[in-house]
Design a protein around this motif. Sequence first.
Motif, mmCIF file in Angstrom:
data_model
loop_
_atom_site.group_PDB
_atom_site.id
_atom_site.type_symbol
_atom_site.label_atom_id
_atom_site.label_comp_id
_atom_site.label_asym_id
_atom_site.label_seq_id
_atom_site.Cartn_x
_atom_site.Cartn_y
_atom_site.Cartn_z
ATOM 1 N N ARG A 104 0.811 -1.224 0.000
ATOM 2 C CA ARG A 104 0.000 0.000 0.000
ATOM 3 C C ARG A 104 0.844 1.272 0.000
ATOM 4 N N ILE A 105 2.126 1.147 0.226
ATOM 5 C CA ILE A 105 3.001 2.326 0.226
ATOM 6 C C ILE A 105 3.246 2.727 -1.228
ATOM 7 N N PRO A 106 2.953 3.976 -1.587
ATOM 8 C CA PRO A 106 3.158 4.404 -2.978
ATOM 9 C C PRO A 106 4.639 4.370 -3.370
ATOM 10 N N VAL A 107 4.889 3.886 -4.576
ATOM 11 C CA VAL A 107 6.246 3.843 -5.124
ATOM 12 C C VAL A 107 6.267 4.606 -6.438
ATOM 13 N N VAL A 108 7.191 5.559 -6.521
ATOM 14 C CA VAL A 108 7.437 6.296 -7.746
ATOM 15 C C VAL A 108 8.830 5.901 -8.226
ATOM 16 N N VAL A 109 8.893 5.349 -9.426
ATOM 17 C CA VAL A 109 10.168 4.968 -10.008
ATOM 18 C C VAL A 109 10.751 6.194 -10.700
ATOM 19 N N VAL A 110 11.996 6.507 -10.354
ATOM 20 C CA VAL A 110 12.719 7.621 -10.969
ATOM 21 C C VAL A 110 13.987 7.016 -11.554
ATOM 22 N N SER A 111 14.042 6.949 -12.878
ATOM 23 C CA SER A 111 15.131 6.205 -13.497
ATOM 24 C C SER A 111 15.591 6.859 -14.792
ATOM 25 N N ASP A 112 16.860 6.623 -15.117
ATOM 26 C CA ASP A 112 17.402 7.116 -16.387
ATOM 27 C C ASP A 112 17.581 5.976 -17.386
ATOM 28 N N THR A 113 16.865 4.884 -17.182
ATOM 29 C CA THR A 113 16.987 3.744 -18.082
ATOM 30 C C THR A 113 16.528 4.105 -19.494
ATOM 31 N N SER A 114 17.173 3.500 -20.463
ATOM 32 C CA SER A 114 16.768 3.706 -21.859
ATOM 33 C C SER A 114 15.977 2.511 -22.388
ATOM 34 N N ASP A 115 15.682 1.547 -21.526
ATOM 35 C CA ASP A 115 14.916 0.367 -21.913
ATOM 36 C C ASP A 115 13.450 0.760 -22.090
ATOM 37 N N PRO A 116 12.912 0.640 -23.304
ATOM 38 C CA PRO A 116 11.537 1.090 -23.549
ATOM 39 C C PRO A 116 10.472 0.248 -22.838
ATOM 40 N N THR A 117 10.817 -0.940 -22.388
ATOM 41 C CA THR A 117 9.831 -1.771 -21.693
ATOM 42 C C THR A 117 9.862 -1.579 -20.173
#
Length: 161
Positions: A89-102
């Motif tokens: 239930r804890i909100p997770v925001v992914v912050v990433s510099d990945t170039s993987d489109p998937t």
Amino acid sequence: MDKDTTHSGTVLIAEHHSPTIRLLELAFEEIAPEVTVEFVDTGTAAIERLASVEDGATRPDLVLLDLNLPLKSGHDVLRWRLGSDDVGRIPVVVVSDTSDPTAARLCYDLNAQAFIGKPQGWEGFLDLTRVLVKHWFQYAESPAIQVPSDDASSEFEPTER
């Protein structure tokens, strides 16, 4: 519903890149000094910290998660989180510099609340922090405030027809 502008709460940031850690630390100090910021630098440490919530440790109000963490990836952390009703239930925001489109799609499939490209430069980190604090600490209602007991019923439970 009006909310005041006090943004107290706790953010767990899972990030291993030292310059990014420092920029986030400074941005939170400037934008929302009343928010407690905790850092872990591996996916394993993120899982351990989140698992400690089930043992009574302070619950983060928000998790910022990088995907490219050592030991266990951000995707591994999201997969682990799926197995816990409480931590899930804890909100997770992914912050990433990945170039993987998937990568973004997989994050959403694993119930991340958002996928955001890692900002560039100081102003970008300030903007990101402003948006996160405003949304998650001023406007959004936390889904993780209290876990109902098993025998508690909800007015929103479906009824049989």
